[in-house]
Design an enzyme around this catalytic site. Structure first.
Site, PDB file in Angstrom:
ATOM      1  N   LYS A 173      -6.199   9.749   3.507  1.00  0.00           N
ATOM      2  CA  LYS A 173      -7.223   9.701   2.571  1.00  0.00           C
ATOM      3  C   LYS A 173      -6.800   9.320   1.291  1.00  0.00           C
ATOM      4  O   LYS A 173      -7.454   9.589   0.308  1.00  0.00           O
ATOM      5  CB  LYS A 173      -8.202  10.996   2.422  1.00  0.00           C
ATOM      6  CG  LYS A 173      -8.887  11.121   3.603  1.00  0.00           C
ATOM      7  CD  LYS A 173      -9.501  10.050   4.720  1.00  0.00           C
ATOM      8  CE  LYS A 173     -10.615   9.369   3.802  1.00  0.00           C
ATOM      9  NZ  LYS A 173     -11.241   8.095   4.599  1.00  0.00           N
ATOM     10  N   ALA A 174      -5.566   8.459   1.244  1.00  0.00           N
ATOM     11  CA  ALA A 174      -4.856   8.278  -0.114  1.00  0.00           C
ATOM     12  C   ALA A 174      -5.176   6.841  -0.370  1.00  0.00           C
ATOM     13  O   ALA A 174      -4.751   6.407  -1.525  1.00  0.00           O
ATOM     14  CB  ALA A 174      -3.500   8.350   0.058  1.00  0.00           C
TER      15      ALA A 174
ATOM     16  N   HIS B 187       1.210   8.449   8.658  1.00  0.00           N
ATOM     17  CA  HIS B 187       1.036   9.465   7.494  1.00  0.00           C
ATOM     18  C   HIS B 187       2.088  10.572   7.622  1.00  0.00           C
ATOM     19  O   HIS B 187       2.043  11.659   7.139  1.00  0.00           O
ATOM     20  CB  HIS B 187      -0.502  10.367   7.854  1.00  0.00           C
ATOM     21  CG  HIS B 187      -1.552   9.432   7.795  1.00  0.00           C
ATOM     22  ND1 HIS B 187      -1.677   8.494   6.673  1.00  0.00           N
ATOM     23  CD2 HIS B 187      -2.805   9.190   8.565  1.00  0.00           C
ATOM     24  CE1 HIS B 187      -2.827   7.942   6.617  1.00  0.00           C
ATOM     25  NE2 HIS B 187      -3.501   8.225   7.779  1.00  0.00           N
TER      26      HIS B 187
ATOM     27  N   SER C 161     -11.847  13.475  -0.543  1.00  0.00           N
ATOM     28  CA  SER C 161     -12.242  12.565   0.543  1.00  0.00           C
ATOM     29  C   SER C 161     -11.754  13.094   1.839  1.00  0.00           C
ATOM     30  O   SER C 161     -12.578  12.652   2.804  1.00  0.00           O
ATOM     31  CB  SER C 161     -11.049  11.217   0.259  1.00  0.00           C
ATOM     32  OG  SER C 161     -11.602  10.192   1.157  1.00  0.00           O
TER      33      SER C 161
END
Length: 309
Positions: free
Chosen positions: A61-62, A122, A152
């Site tokens: 979620k970056a 990730h 997020s």
């Protein structure tokens, strides 16, 4: 006797949580869901890396999908025709992900791609393919301020069956995030590890907030780092194509076809804003979160920005 700082941190890390990830397990003391099984994590270490590979390294979620699309288009000379025909998760596979229902097995897809390969992960530095150290490949590391990441991720947890359709409170999730009790583990440990690679000439740090502030300028920087001197009109079209509003409407990037994401709860591409954390954090939560961040990362002086104003 604990000092106040340690006492507050202990309050977070001693909590217990009722939510369980589907197939959750620990690998090197990092929590993973069942879509990243131990045998895949073992195999990732032995993944055959090529000199012309580009790895997209992000915490969940970056802004991962955003950077994937940007990078794929840059490395493929603005091939918009293919970009509009094939989902980004097949053009830029998720290395450690295995979902046989979706027919997305990252290691297999990556192995079959024609160069240059754009590969998403990730994983922390310690679990990435061993050969990255010995090849001339590039790695783009995407950082985003942790408050927006946390918010997020909370919405993604709620919407995705991959995470077990979380139904806990925002406050519970915030503590889970601080504790590293989320898929792919601690954001803090992840960030420390990748920040340590910032001087590597084959590694470039990208900040989500910079992409939001001036996408066109960041396209130029990415082209320079990746050794792709594309014509100005192509760069301008890539920036236009990759505006958040356009990607949200693009079936090849918005993941609306993915069975595990209930977009009625929260779509994969939700708001794309800087500072959305202000809509959910209480003052007390914000202060505690800030203190935890300072205790964990304050000595590193990472230039996170929590607003664009």
């Amino acid at each position: 006797m604990e000092n106040s700082s340690e006492s507050e941190k202990t309050e977070v890390i001693r909590r217990t949580y009722s939510h369980k990830l589907p197939g959750e397990h620990l690998y090197d003391d990092i929590l993973f869901f069942g879509y990243t099984p131990a045998d895949v994590l073992d195999a990732v270490k032995d993944f055959e890396v090529r000199d012309d590979d580009v790895f997209i390294a992000t915490y969940p979620k970056a802004g991962t999908t955003w950077l994937q699309e940007l990078t794929w288009l840059i490395m493929h000379d603005g091939n918009f025709e293919e970009a509009y025909q094939k989902p980004v998760y097949f053009r830029s596979p998720f290395l450690e992900f295995k979902d046989e229902v979706l027919n997305e097995i990252g290691l297999d897809i990556a192995a079959q791609l024609q160069p240059p390969r754009i590969i998403k992960s990730h994983l922390p530095v310690t679990l990435m393919p061993n050969q990255i150290q010995n090849r001339n490949c590039k790695t783009l590391v995407l950082f985003r301020n942790p408050k927006d990441v946390c918010v997020s991720y909370y919405h993604f947890y709620r919407a995705s069956s991959s995470f077990g359709n979380f139904r806990g409170s925002w406050e519970e999730f915030m503590y889970m995030f601080l504790d590293g009790y989320v898929d792919h583990g601690s954001w803090f440990e992840y960030t420390k590890g990748w920040w340590g690679r910032r001087e590597d000439p084959n590694t470039m740090l990208v900040f989500y907030e910079d992409l939001k502030r001036n996408l066109r300028m960041e396209v130029d920087k990415l082209c320079a780092f990746l050794g792709k001197p594309l014509p100005v009109p192509v760069r301008e079209e890539i920036a236009r194509h990759c505006r958040f509003e356009n990607m949200k409407q693009n079936p090849m990037t918005n993941h609306m076809d993915v069975y595990s994401i209930d977009s009625n709860i929260s779509p994969l591409l939700r708001k794309g804003e800087v500072g959305d954390w202000k809509t959910i954090f209480t003052v007390a939560q914000s202060e505690q979160f800030d203190k935890f961040c300072t205790d964990e990362l304050g000595h590193l002086d990472i230039p996170f920005r929590y607003t664009l104003h």
